[in-house]
Each structure stands twice: as C-alpha cells, then as structure tokens.
Design a protein around this motif. Sequence first.
Motif, short mmCIF file in Angstrom:
data_model
loop_
_atom_site.label_atom_id
_atom_site.label_comp_id
_atom_site.label_asym_id
_atom_site.label_seq_id
_atom_site.Cartn_x
_atom_site.Cartn_y
_atom_site.Cartn_z
N VAL A 69 0.80 -1.07 0.07
CA VAL A 69 0.20 -0.05 0.07
C VAL A 69 0.80 1.16 0.10
O VAL A 69 0.59 2.32 -0.68
N ALA A 115 2.32 1.67 -3.46
CA ALA A 115 1.33 2.06 -4.36
C ALA A 115 1.15 3.52 -4.28
O ALA A 115 0.62 4.32 -5.41
N GLU A 116 0.86 4.02 -2.97
CA GLU A 116 0.58 5.28 -2.70
C GLU A 116 1.64 6.10 -3.44
O GLU A 116 1.40 7.62 -3.61
N HIS A 165 -5.81 4.46 7.01
CA HIS A 165 -5.99 3.42 6.01
C HIS A 165 -7.17 2.63 6.67
O HIS A 165 -7.60 1.71 5.64
N HIS A 169 -8.08 -1.70 -0.75
CA HIS A 169 -7.35 -0.61 -0.94
C HIS A 169 -6.32 -0.70 -2.18
O HIS A 169 -6.02 0.23 -2.92
N LEU A 170 -5.52 -1.74 -2.05
CA LEU A 170 -4.26 -2.24 -3.18
C LEU A 170 -5.14 -2.09 -4.49
O LEU A 170 -4.73 -1.79 -5.55
N THR A 226 -7.94 -0.60 -5.35
CA THR A 226 -8.40 0.88 -5.72
C THR A 226 -7.24 1.45 -6.20
O THR A 226 -7.38 2.23 -7.14
N LEU A 227 -5.86 1.08 -5.84
CA LEU A 227 -4.77 1.44 -6.36
C LEU A 227 -4.32 1.08 -7.60
O LEU A 227 -3.01 1.42 -8.17
N LYS A 228 -5.01 0.10 -8.23
CA LYS A 228 -4.58 -0.65 -9.29
C LYS A 228 -3.51 -1.56 -9.09
O LYS A 228 -2.71 -1.92 -10.24
#
Length: 325
Positions: free
Chosen positions: A20, A23-24, A77, A151-152, A154-156
């Motif tokens: 995460v 990726a962010e 998060h 969440h990952l 969502t972050l592709k």
Amino acid sequence: MVGPHVLVQGAGVAGLVTAVSLAEKGARVTVHDVGGRIGAGASWFAGGMLAPWCEGESAPDEVTEDSLTSLAWWKEHVNDVTEAGTLVVAPSRDTPELIRFGRRTSHFETINTEKIAALEPDLAGRFDKALFFPSEGHVDPRKALHTLAQHLITLKATLTLTPQTIYDKGQFDWIVNCTGINARKTQPELRGMRGEMVLLRCPDLSLHRPIRMLHPRIPVYIVPRQEHIFMVGATMVESDDQRGMTVRSIMELLNAAYTLHPAFAEAEILEANAGLRPAYPDNIPKVMREGKHISLNGMYRHGFLLSPARAQEICNIIFPPTSVN
C-alpha cells in the motif's frame, strides 16, 4: 512518468502495508502469496494491538521510537481503529509483576479500583490496581488485512494468491520479500516465536480496550472484537513447534480469561490456533537490501505496530527523498 514495477512477496501485514505504501507513492505493485489467501501466515492470528508504550516493557528503544506513528498510519488506512488505550492488570498474587512492568515502561497512569471500574465497568471490584496507557489503540487484524487488500485494488495493484509462480521475476524493477518464517531458507538466523490464541464469544461481558494480564511465566492479552468476541493470546512462547495448540496451552489461555472475569466460564470457543512469528536474534524487525532485492522480516510480535515504519524505509530506498540544498 511510469513508476517502478515492484513485486511484493507475502500478503501478511508486512507485505500489505509495504505494498500500500509503495502504491501510494506511484509504484506499480504486484503482491504474491503462496498461501493462497490474504494473511495466510502469522498475521491472521495477531492481536492487532497498537501499543508502543506497553511493548517498551521488553522491546529496545528503537522499537518504541519507530512505532510512535503507527496509530496514525492505521487510522488513515482503516476505518475501525479503536483508540481507547491499554489496561494492564495482574491478580493480587502477581502484584510484583505489575510493579516490574511499570518500572520498565512509561506514558501510563497507575489507577485504583474506582478508576478501573470507570474504564471497564465489568471489571469493577476485580482488581485493586492497574496501569492505564491512554494513548494506545488496537485494530481487528483480519478486517484490517482485507481493508488493505481492497485499498490495493483501488490503487490498481495486482494480487496473486496462489502457490504457483505465474510471473517472470525479470519483469520487475524491485522485489520485496515479506514472507516471514518461510524466508528461513535464505535467512537461517530467523527463529520462530510461537503465538497462540483462542477466540471466545461471551455475550455476558463487555470490554472496551485490550487487557494485558501479567503472569511470571506467560503474560496473556485479551482483546475485544465486535459482537462480544474476544481474542485471548500469548506471543512469548520460544518455540519452532508448528503443531496446533496443545491442551496445556488452551487451558492456560482459558484460565487467564476466567481469572480476568468468571463470565468467560460460559463463553463459546470459536477458534483455537497457533502460528510462528519470525524473529531475528535481537527481536528487531529489519529492512535489508541486496541490489534490487529488499527483505523485510523478523517482525517478532510487532507486525502491526512496526510495519508502517519499516514500509517507509522501503519507500525511501525505492523512492529516495529529494535533497534540498
């Protein structure tokens, strides 16, 4: 500009927090876990306590310092982080353990039976003295792991939860190994720290924060979850034994729960399980780099507490901070 392509091996708390965080930052992240699911290792059996000051009782100062921002990271998060502090108690016969715990920690207040009852009404009259650490919190590990996985997505990022390797490692710019005890083939200095837990449903009892019950041999903790479910665990068993729980272990955990409150005598046992937490000789989680390969391991009993800080170390390697003249 396209970010670096990073393979994160392991979908436990260390791997997911690292994935995460990367990726962010803009990395293209693939997470792979041979266990076939999120949290296939020790993270699934964790207490989820975000307790830097309590952990200072036995942890080096470095662990405390690096974990102070952990609660803020999890609040950012995960929606259901509970900030109600930690209560440390001991049966009257083990009062010296409570005194010793206080001498080795800080950021607590010593409270009497009236204040204990105000914090935890169901414990009224059961303990004369306790230590209250107000700035600590906790999270439900299993919910938190799945929240990070969502969440990952969502972050592709890509999640591959399969025993098979379905990718070419040569396609990645970086490989981050967060495989825990499974990394002992290449890191023989890792040892197993056995963690044991039972999940109990006790409708007649309500608790609002983790309770640490001190005992000279095996300190235990009782962590409330939703719907009157409680996780009772011990994480200081020096053993590489990968069997399920023994009768003695279950009896010790259940006895601790009963000592905390007799209502646990009628609790329903939902689960009894054990797992091996990886630890280095000094019990400090480490980030190590060799070329484009990075290892994050040795989380010991600090997986949820220290993963954010160690993930930031990895981010600083892959995304070096810009120097300001």
